[in-house]
Design an enzyme around this catalytic site. Structure first.
Site, mmCIF file in Angstrom:
data_model
loop_
_atom_site.group_PDB
_atom_site.id
_atom_site.type_symbol
_atom_site.label_atom_id
_atom_site.label_comp_id
_atom_site.label_asym_id
_atom_site.label_seq_id
_atom_site.Cartn_x
_atom_site.Cartn_y
_atom_site.Cartn_z
ATOM 1 N N ARG A 1 -1.464 -8.594 13.692
ATOM 2 C CA ARG A 1 -1.899 -7.581 12.718
ATOM 3 C C ARG A 1 -2.679 -8.222 11.583
ATOM 4 O O ARG A 1 -3.662 -7.664 11.106
ATOM 5 C CB ARG A 1 -0.687 -6.818 12.181
ATOM 6 N N ARG B 1 11.194 -2.152 10.869
ATOM 7 C CA ARG B 1 10.208 -1.655 11.832
ATOM 8 C C ARG B 1 10.097 -2.646 12.979
ATOM 9 O O ARG B 1 10.158 -3.849 12.768
ATOM 10 C CB ARG B 1 8.851 -1.526 11.142
ATOM 11 N N LYS C 1 0.822 -1.225 0.000
ATOM 12 C CA LYS C 1 0.000 0.000 0.000
ATOM 13 C C LYS C 1 0.852 1.269 0.000
ATOM 14 O O LYS C 1 0.604 2.182 -0.764
ATOM 15 C CB LYS C 1 -0.895 0.048 1.263
ATOM 16 N N ARG D 1 11.012 -6.389 4.772
ATOM 17 C CA ARG D 1 10.769 -4.956 4.563
ATOM 18 C C ARG D 1 11.738 -4.115 5.399
ATOM 19 O O ARG D 1 12.020 -4.446 6.539
ATOM 20 C CB ARG D 1 9.313 -4.672 4.971
ATOM 21 N N ARG E 1 -9.502 1.659 8.789
ATOM 22 C CA ARG E 1 -9.094 0.295 9.109
ATOM 23 C C ARG E 1 -10.241 -0.513 9.705
ATOM 24 O O ARG E 1 -10.070 -1.673 10.045
ATOM 25 C CB ARG E 1 -7.969 0.347 10.148
HETATM 26 P P1 ADP Z 1 0.842 -2.132 8.617
HETATM 27 O O1 ADP Z 1 -0.085 -1.930 7.471
HETATM 28 O O2 ADP Z 1 2.079 -2.853 8.232
HETATM 29 O O3 ADP Z 1 0.191 -2.671 9.843
HETATM 30 P P2 ADP Z 1 0.920 0.763 9.159
HETATM 31 O O4 ADP Z 1 2.146 1.576 8.998
HETATM 32 O O5 ADP Z 1 -0.222 1.059 8.273
HETATM 33 O O6 ADP Z 1 1.439 -0.732 9.048
HETATM 34 O O7 ADP Z 1 0.410 0.872 10.670
HETATM 35 C C1 ADP Z 1 1.241 0.556 11.763
HETATM 36 C C2 ADP Z 1 0.391 0.445 13.004
HETATM 37 O O8 ADP Z 1 -0.226 1.713 13.280
HETATM 38 C C3 ADP Z 1 -0.756 -0.541 12.906
HETATM 39 O O9 ADP Z 1 -0.369 -1.861 13.235
HETATM 40 C C4 ADP Z 1 -1.736 0.023 13.924
HETATM 41 O O10 ADP Z 1 -1.350 -0.309 15.239
HETATM 42 C C5 ADP Z 1 -1.538 1.522 13.777
HETATM 43 N N1 ADP Z 1 -2.513 2.114 12.830
HETATM 44 C C6 ADP Z 1 -2.262 2.598 11.592
HETATM 45 N N2 ADP Z 1 -3.381 3.048 11.008
HETATM 46 C C7 ADP Z 1 -4.384 2.839 11.887
HETATM 47 C C8 ADP Z 1 -5.789 3.061 11.879
HETATM 48 N N3 ADP Z 1 -6.407 3.602 10.805
HETATM 49 N N4 ADP Z 1 -6.493 2.711 12.976
HETATM 50 C C9 ADP Z 1 -5.898 2.171 14.053
HETATM 51 N N5 ADP Z 1 -4.597 1.918 14.125
HETATM 52 C C10 ADP Z 1 -3.831 2.236 13.067
#
Ligand code: ADP
Ligand code: ZN
Length: 223
Positions: free
Chosen positions: A174, A162, A13, A127, A88
């Site tokens: 996740r 990360r 993404k 990654r 999400r």
């Molecule tokens: P990934 O898609 O690999 O989980 P992201 O960088 O999108 O990584 O997000 C990292 C973390 O940030 C997620 O695991 C979650 O804990 C939090 N997060 C990101 N976006 C949201 C969201 N829209 N709602 C709740 N938590 C979020």
């Protein structure tokens, strides 16, 4: 044009959003990046969010939604945004519709990236991200490594893994949350007629770059 990037972790993404943003000028808003920036700066928001992120849980809506709502008021967001990592869950999606509707706007396109599960886990483990918060470019040491090991091609800063990507339990958690909370959004946006599903996989020789190029062509063609 308001675009949402949908898809499980590791489908690319951020990569796709980054390329589209660079080529169209539409700003990319990544909630994960905003959280990580706050965590590294130890802001109150970052300290609170880290309690959830480090375990692989979602940050509560009471924190996430106002943060996005505020970001959408910025000047650069008025002509359109690429949301990467938000919404999400259904509650976030409904709230987003409300926020946009109040401004006379809507979601125009949802790009749903699909990748086979085995490939996803492998991609998360390989990654690496640029540690420069202004850059944050993502690499993959197998699929698209930097020219010089451990160093960002774009800005020269060191790359790192990360924390949530190095913990197999957090990865598992996740992906479970994605299935349970986020995947219902596929149906939600399909019903609105804005869903575009794209497979990203080495098995079909189609990578994020290819998807991004096709989407950019369509966006430019429609203008
Ligand atoms: P990934 O898609 O690999 O989980 P992201 O960088 O999108 O990584 O997000 C990292 C973390 O940030 C997620 O695991 C979650 O804990 C939090 N997060 C990101 N976006 C949201 C969201 N829209 N709602 C709740 N938590 C979020
Ligand atoms: Zn960089």
């Amino acid at each position: 044009m308001n675009i949402i990037m949908l898809g499980a972790q590791g489908t690319g993404k951020g990569t796709v959003a980054g390329i589209i943003s660079e080529k169209t000028g539409i700003p990319q808003i990544s909630t994960g990046d905003i959280f990580r920036k706050n965590i590294s700066e130890k802001t109150p928001l970052g300290i609170e969010a880290d309690k959830y992120i480090s375990k692989g849980n979602l940050v509560p809506d009471e924190i996430t939604i106002p943060m996005v709502e505020d970001r959408l008021t910025w000047e650069d967001a008025q002509a359109g945004v690429i949301l990467d990592g938000f919404p999400r869950n259904i509650a976030q999606a409904e709230k987003l519709d409300e926020i946009l509707k109040a401004k006379g706007k809507k979601i125009d396109l949802v790009i749903n990236l699909v990748t086979p599960k085995e490939e996803i886990i492998d991609r998360m483990l390989t990654r690496r991200v640029c540690t420069n918060q202004e850059c944050k470019t993502t690499y993959n040491i197998k699929l698209h490594p930097p020219k010089k090991e451990g160093i960002c091609d774009k800005c020269g800063a060191p790359l790192k893994q990360r924390e949530d990507d190095s913990d197999p339990e957090a990865i598992k958690r996740r992906l479970e949350i994605y299935e349970e909370k986020t995947s219902p959004l596929v149906e939600y946006y399909k019903n609105k007629g804005v869903l575009r599903t794209e497979t990203v996989s080495i098995t079909v020789n189609r990578m994020g770059q290819d998807v991004a190029n096709d989407v950019i062509k369509d966006i430019k063609g429609a203008q």
